[in-house]
Scaffold this active site. Structure first.
Site, short mmCIF file in Angstrom:
data_model
loop_
_atom_site.label_atom_id
_atom_site.label_comp_id
_atom_site.label_asym_id
_atom_site.label_seq_id
_atom_site.Cartn_x
_atom_site.Cartn_y
_atom_site.Cartn_z
N LYS A 96 -3.18 10.24 3.54
CA LYS A 96 -2.46 10.51 2.29
C LYS A 96 -2.72 11.97 1.95
O LYS A 96 -3.86 12.37 1.68
CB LYS A 96 -2.95 9.59 1.17
CG LYS A 96 -2.18 9.80 -0.11
CD LYS A 96 -2.80 9.08 -1.28
CE LYS A 96 -2.54 9.87 -2.55
NZ LYS A 96 -3.35 9.42 -3.67
N ALA A 184 0.32 7.21 -8.29
CA ALA A 184 -0.15 7.96 -9.45
C ALA A 184 0.63 7.69 -10.72
O ALA A 184 1.86 7.66 -10.72
CB ALA A 184 -0.14 9.47 -9.17
#
EC number: 2.8.1.10
Lengths: 257, 333
Positions: A96, A184
């Site tokens: 990531k 997020a």
């Protein structure tokens, strides 16, 4: 089941591993949520080499797939170095990719992100870029070799939930074949359900679970919300309409009154 | 009964005291050449179980609520009972409500009361939380005081000693922290610094909440302040990093700009031993009792662990069995 990069994952919820009260509670939360992928950061923990090894081995023992991340990296060089270290430590080419552009808002530096993504994709990594909902950046990331995108829905750790639903909807529409994972900004299970209803393939979250009063209960709640949102998307939801429609037919009355 | 305590950190010293007061002939062996240098040396010394409950389990509060009394009895004049003040910068004021909802034993204080409690913070914070029953001590002074008390009680200290060579003991208490051979243990790195400024006086520990850079500041004598502490999943005991120092100093400056002019007296790093549940354990194996995993709660939980270990050692009739209180208290998920 979720087909991702040739792997079948049983869950569409990805969990971060930071900020839990203890590794034991993290393990319970992972179990309760049914998650099949956890992310782990290396930047700060590897300051002295492999000194974070003990924690990493706890992460390995969770029995999930590991998606290492480059959280805390502010430059292309840092991110690339961290990714290579992660590949060695966890034996996976999944990464990531985070290249942070602003210390305060933690928003991605999308220019550095595209550059780092190109370098890592060329090196054989499966890059999961943490990006904004900008379509052109998304296009550039795909051109750089990314096979999956991770748009934010709000700043990291903000718990605001999806702040720009039209942008997320547009992204889903523009990249129909690309796995899109909302990363997020999710604060509550209803946020996760909302983005899953929009047709996103999965969600990744950390703070909302780790800092909940009961992380294990919250992890379970998110697991259910992600499943519910996905099933709702597949089942075809009613669009809102202005006319009331009785669920029981009424007979013998004028229709157009 | 002759007992060898290995390790002169907070776990070893408290265990020696509990054993000696029960009549054991105690010897303390420490590989270092003096007190200090271990994780205890870099501790904050806050006896703050109600605040800690924000991120710790209930057993930390249960085991730690009598810690201040223990230290007061064992080391008179070392404990300051002035509570803990918790504040947040206006931009992150929501953190106060979150903290309040996770903890008990506090009351809200407004700007005027903050000014009464800590005159030097007057006008800087609109709202705060006061945990009136909490206390603090200076870990280094408390360890020295306990060392002197133990020495006066006739306890032998062997510094610079290899405890493996010691023989003739009925029981051994392993209080060696990260040096213990235990695969379950991991290190959690904590970085701290000591500042000195005559411009500010504080009467109690102050915690500044922030979603990313939380800080606690513990007042010590002669205008010194201990600022801590980072929590990094690493066993590196290497020197403090620039980033950690920057974050700690930034938070200190936010608490009061006068800290910008403070001297940096010391930076330090401690590696805290922790089990996967971050709870301490007292465990018996053959003739050894081990106290470990005190994590960030050394001064808070060592007294309770020492008591458990001493009870275990003196349970003559029974074979040694694990007294794993924290496991029992942890709700199963």
């Amino acid at each position: 089941m979720f087909e991702l990069l040739g792997t079948t994952l049983p869950s569409r919820l990805f969990l971060g591993t930071a900020q839990y009260p203890s590794p034991a509670i993290l393990a319970d939360a992972v179990q309760a949520s049914g998650t099949s992928v956890v992310t782990v950061s290396l930047r700060r923990e590897m300051a002295g080499g492999r000194d974070g090894e003990k924690f990493w081995s706890l992460i390995r023992s969770l029995g999930t797939r590991i998606l290492p991340n480059t959280a805390g990296c502010h430059s292309v060089k840092e991110a690339v170095t961290t990714a290579k270290m992660a590949r060695e430590v966890f034996g996976t080419s999944w990464i990531k990719l985070e290249v942070i552009g602003n210390h305060d808002t933690l928003q991605p530096d999308v220019f550095g992100l595209v550059e780092a993504a190109r370098i890592l994709c060329d090196d054989g990594f499966a890059v999961f870029p943490y990006t904004t909902d900008d379509l052109i950046v998304a296009q550039r990331l795909l051109e750089a070799g990314c096979k999956v995108l991770m748009p934010w829905c709000a700043p990291i750790g903000s718990a605001l939930g999806p702040v720009n639903i039209p942008a997320l909807r547009s992204m889903r529409g523009h990249f129909p074949g690309v796995p899109l994972i909302v990363d997020a900004g999710l604060g509550r299970p209803s946020h996760a359900a909302t983005v899953m209803e929009l047709g996103f393939d999965a969600v990744l979250l950390n703070t909302a679970v780790a800092r909940a009063a009961d992380p294990v209960g919250m992890a379970r709640a998110f697991g259910k919300a992600v499943d519910a949102g996905r099933e709702a998307f597949l089942s075809g939801m009613l669009e809102p309409r202005d006319v009331a429609v009785p669920s029981t037919p009424t007979i013998g009355r004028a229709v157009f009154s | 009964m002759r007992v060898l305590v290995k390790g002169a950190g907070v776990a070893g010293l408290t265990a020696a005291f509990e054993l000696a007061t029960r009549g054991a002939a105690v010897t303390v062996a420490e590989t270092r050449h003096s007190l200090g240098g271990n994780a205890s040396w870099f501790a904050g010394g806050m006896l703050a179980p109600w605040c800690e409950r924000e991120s710790a389990e209930q057993s930390v509060l249960d085991l730690g609520r009598n810690a201040a009394d223990w230290w007061d009895a064992a080391t008179p004049d070392q404990v300051t009972r002035a509570g803990t003040l918790v504040v947040a910068a206006p931009r992150t004021a929501g953190e106060l409500d979150r903290f309040a909802s996770r903890t008990s034993g506090h009351r809200r204080v407004d700007e005027d009361e903050i000014a009464l409690l800590e005159p030097d913070l007057a006008g800087r914070f609109r709202r705060g939380l006061l945990f009136p029953d909490e206390a603090h001590l200076d870990p280094r002074q408390a360890m020295a005081a306990l060392h002197h008390r133990l020495a006066a009680m006739g306890i032998e200290f062997r510094f610079g000693a290899d405890a493996r060579l010691a023989s003739g003991f009925d029981r051994r208490i392993d209080c060696t922290g990260m040096a213990a051979v235990d695969d379950r243990l991991r290190g959690v790195r904590g970085e701290m610094l000591i500042l000195r400024t005559p411009d500010i006086s504080l009467s109690r520990p102050v915690r500044l909440l922030h979603p990313r850079f939380p800080l606690y500041l513990v007042p010590r004598t002669d205008h010194h302040f201990m600022a801590g502490a980072t929590m990094i999943e690493s066993q590196s005991a290497g020197r403090v990093t620039a980033r950690s120092l920057m974050e700690l100093l930034g938070a200190t400056y936010t608490l009061h700009p006068a800290f910008g002019e403070a001297e940096i007296v010391e930076t330090g790093v401690g590696v805290r031993p922790a089990f996967p549940d971050n709870l301490p354990r007292v465990e018996a194996r053959e003739s050894t009792v081990a106290i470990n995993g005190l994590y960030r709660h050394g001064f808070l939980l060592a007294p309770a662990m020492a008591r458990q270990a001493a009870e275990l050692v003196f349970s003559h009739d029974k074979p040694l069995e694990p007294a794993n209180e924290t496991d029992r208290q942890r709700p199963s998920a």
